[in-house]
Motif scaffolding. Structure first.
Motif, short mmCIF file in Angstrom:
data_model
loop_
_atom_site.label_atom_id
_atom_site.label_comp_id
_atom_site.label_asym_id
_atom_site.label_seq_id
_atom_site.Cartn_x
_atom_site.Cartn_y
_atom_site.Cartn_z
N SER A 20 0.87 -1.20 0.07
CA SER A 20 0.17 0.18 -0.13
C SER A 20 0.92 1.32 0.12
O SER A 20 0.17 2.34 -0.27
CB SER A 20 -0.84 0.07 1.23
OG SER A 20 -1.89 -1.08 1.14
N TYR A 80 -0.11 5.40 -0.93
CA TYR A 80 -0.09 6.35 -0.14
C TYR A 80 1.06 7.80 -0.37
O TYR A 80 0.40 8.61 0.04
CB TYR A 80 0.34 6.20 1.22
CG TYR A 80 -0.57 4.63 1.98
CD1 TYR A 80 -1.73 4.80 2.04
CD2 TYR A 80 0.26 3.91 2.84
CE1 TYR A 80 -2.37 3.80 2.53
CE2 TYR A 80 -0.42 2.88 3.57
CZ TYR A 80 -1.71 3.03 3.25
OH TYR A 80 -2.50 1.80 4.06
N THR A 95 4.81 10.02 2.92
CA THR A 95 3.50 10.04 2.90
C THR A 95 2.58 11.17 3.54
O THR A 95 1.43 11.16 3.60
CB THR A 95 3.28 8.92 3.85
OG1 THR A 95 3.48 8.81 5.19
CG2 THR A 95 3.75 7.43 3.57
N ASN A 136 -4.60 1.84 5.98
CA ASN A 136 -5.71 2.54 5.22
C ASN A 136 -6.24 3.51 6.47
O ASN A 136 -6.47 5.06 6.23
CB ASN A 136 -6.59 1.97 4.55
CG ASN A 136 -6.08 1.27 3.19
OD1 ASN A 136 -5.14 1.89 2.74
ND2 ASN A 136 -6.98 1.00 2.44
N PHE A 185 -3.78 6.14 7.65
CA PHE A 185 -3.55 7.34 6.39
C PHE A 185 -4.95 8.06 6.13
O PHE A 185 -4.67 9.43 6.03
CB PHE A 185 -3.13 6.47 5.23
CG PHE A 185 -2.81 7.32 4.25
CD1 PHE A 185 -1.64 7.99 4.09
CD2 PHE A 185 -3.68 7.76 3.03
CE1 PHE A 185 -1.09 9.02 3.06
CE2 PHE A 185 -3.54 8.85 2.08
CZ PHE A 185 -2.18 9.16 1.98
N LEU A 209 -6.73 3.34 -2.77
CA LEU A 209 -6.35 2.44 -1.54
C LEU A 209 -7.00 1.17 -1.06
O LEU A 209 -6.44 0.38 -0.46
CB LEU A 209 -6.45 3.55 -0.30
CG LEU A 209 -5.85 4.90 -0.54
CD1 LEU A 209 -6.16 5.85 0.99
CD2 LEU A 209 -4.50 4.82 -0.90
#
Length: 483
Positions: free
Chosen positions: A226, A230, A288, A304, A307, A431
């Motif tokens: 992932s 990001y 990020t 997720n 973020f 995402l």
């Protein structure tokens, strides 16, 4: 798949708007309604027949226990010999084909919001290159179980029923020798792979995977797969240094970092020295846009949720999951998932009214669903129920059979057929099915790199949302089928 010469000759196109009324629905006599139309594509007009048909499908015990409604668009005035057939479905589970049907490749495209939606001719439809068959699995669209739908709401039962629909369609339309392609989006990518497992007799020339559901998502690999998404999202929101880089370059830089320094740090776990942990948190923060302290607090593992709810928290905002470019207020009223995701219906561009003459635009009466009205008034298919675009009950009831990665089944099919090819598209800002997670899954499953066409887009889960992306995607799919 070796193609043979078809004996079926092309019929003359009849430029009608509506056909004869549909026969009464009968479980033993499925309905099939044919209407004739013309659409305007970029290279000129294309005449076609629309066929809305019910197909009886059986559960594993052999009982006819469900009806699947397909919507086919078949070009007329051309010989079917050598003409590809593209079978299309979405995912969910419990999702209909509407995004791909009315947002991407069907002859009509949906515009507007809520009760003000309408349809207009879609110049990017793939009808010039292939005949299109949109399949709504049992429980979606107008497709229904006869009693208990549970036999169809499993990976295996679902794949078998959709494979049966494809098999019956090819026989009914005398297209068993036609080149054929399979296109699935999101969970539909797993459905496509499962069809390879349960129906090896259905040979395909190509399989198209949009927004591939990744395989292994636990442990360090979940965070590694992932991270590039990001980084792309942080770049989009101005929370990471751009340094003159494009989103493509930011993504690629993050992939290299994730595959080297980041995975090495995560593997060490608690054994990672404090100084190295702090330095890694700082590097992840720069990439990020999240605070280094927050990343360190979470053992360098970014999820997720972490973020989405922290990238823009200082502005009182969260990002979307299906499309991280989307935002919503953190204090917005709670909604039932997936409707709580601001990325679900995100459109980054203000979609202008098409420049087509008014007669090429279909508008339903006030308060009537544009999809239901289209089937009834344009395609002459009058259903007994409303169209189910998204069925969350099916989603909740689904048996994923252990969540085992299905993509190796596709690799096995490619090993059996050296001519089978794969097309894969991904959005940098998705995402939910992150791009690098998809690529990692394909590589680890053994999909041959020389038979894989990869297409990346500056978009979210549905890469065809923007007009420019839709045009590029349609061209890429045409090229793939023409190879």
């Amino acid at each position: 798949m070796i193609q043979s010469i078809r004996s079926l000759a092309a019929g003359l196109a009849v430029m009608l708007t509506l056909a004869a009324p549909a026969a009464a629905q009968d479980a033993r006599n499925p309905r099939s309604v044919v209407t004739a139309h013309v659409t305007q594509l970029q290279d000129g007009p294309v005449a076609y027949q629309a066929v809305v048909a019910e197909t009886m499908v059986r559960s594993e015990d052999g009982r006819a226990s469900g009806t699947v409604v397909t919507t086919s668009y078949i070009r007329t005035n051309v010989a079917p010999a050598g003409r590809p057939v593209l079978f299309i479905f979405n995912g969910g589970p419990g999702a209909s084909t509407t995004p791909l049907h009315f947002g991407a490749f069907g002859p009509m495209r949906r515009f507007g919001e809520g009760d003000h939606q309408y349809l207009a001719m879609n110049p990017h439809s793939l009808l010039d290159a292939a005949d299109l068959v949109f399949i709504d699995p049992v429980g979606t669209g107008y497709s229904r179980p006869h009693d208990d739908g549970a036999p169809f709401w499993t990976r295996t039962g679902d794949a078998r029923s959709v494979a049966d629909v494809i098999r019956q369609w090819l026989a009914r339309h005398e297209r068993t020798d036609s080149p054929r392609y399979l296109l699935g989006q999101s969970y539909g990518t797993l459905r496509a792979a499962e069809i390879m497992r349960v129906a090896p007799d259905l040979e395909f020339d190509g399989v198209l995977l949009f927004a591939l559901v990744p395989g292994e998502r636990s442990g360090p690999l979940a965070h590694v797969s992932s991270l590039p998404s990001y980084a792309a999202a942080a770049w989009h929101h101005g929370r990471a240094a751009r340094d003159g880089r494009t989103v493509e370059q930011v993504y690629e830089d993050a992939v290299v970092f994730a595959r080297t320094d980041y995975i090495a740090a995560l593997i060490q776990g608690a054994a990672l020295p404090d100084a190295e942990r702090g330095a890694m948190a700082g590097r992840l923060s720069a990439m990020t846009g999240l605070p280094a302290a927050l990343i360190a607090e979470n053992d360098l593992r970014i999820t997720n949720t972490l973020f989405m709810f922290n990238l823009l928290a200082d502005q009182g905002l969260r990002t979307g999951q299906l499309d991280a470019r989307a935002t919503a207020r953190l204090d917005a009223p709670a909604q039932r998932p997936p409707y709580d995701d601001p990325g679900m219906n995100y459109g980054p561009e203000a979609v202008a009214r098409p420049a087509d003459p008014e007669e090429t635009v279909f508008r339903p009466e006030d308060g009537v669903s544009v999809v239901d009205a289209y089937y009834a008034d344009v395609l002459d298919f009058r259903a007994d129920d409303t169209y189910q675009a998204l069925n969350l009950e099916v989603n909740s009831a689904w048996d994923h059979e252990g969540f085992i990665d299905a993509i190796p089944h596709l690799a096995e099919a490619m090993a059996r057929d050296p001519d089978l090819r794969v097309f894969w598209s991904a959005g940098y800002y998705d995402l939910s099915t992150p791009a690098y997670g998809g690529r990692y899954t394909l590589d680890q499953a053994g999909i041959p790199a020389d038979r894989l066409t990869a297409a990346y887009f500056a978009s979210g889960h549905s890469v065809f949302i923007e007009d420019t992306n839709l045009e590029a995607l349609a061209d890429a799919v045409r090229d793939f089928m023409a190879e």
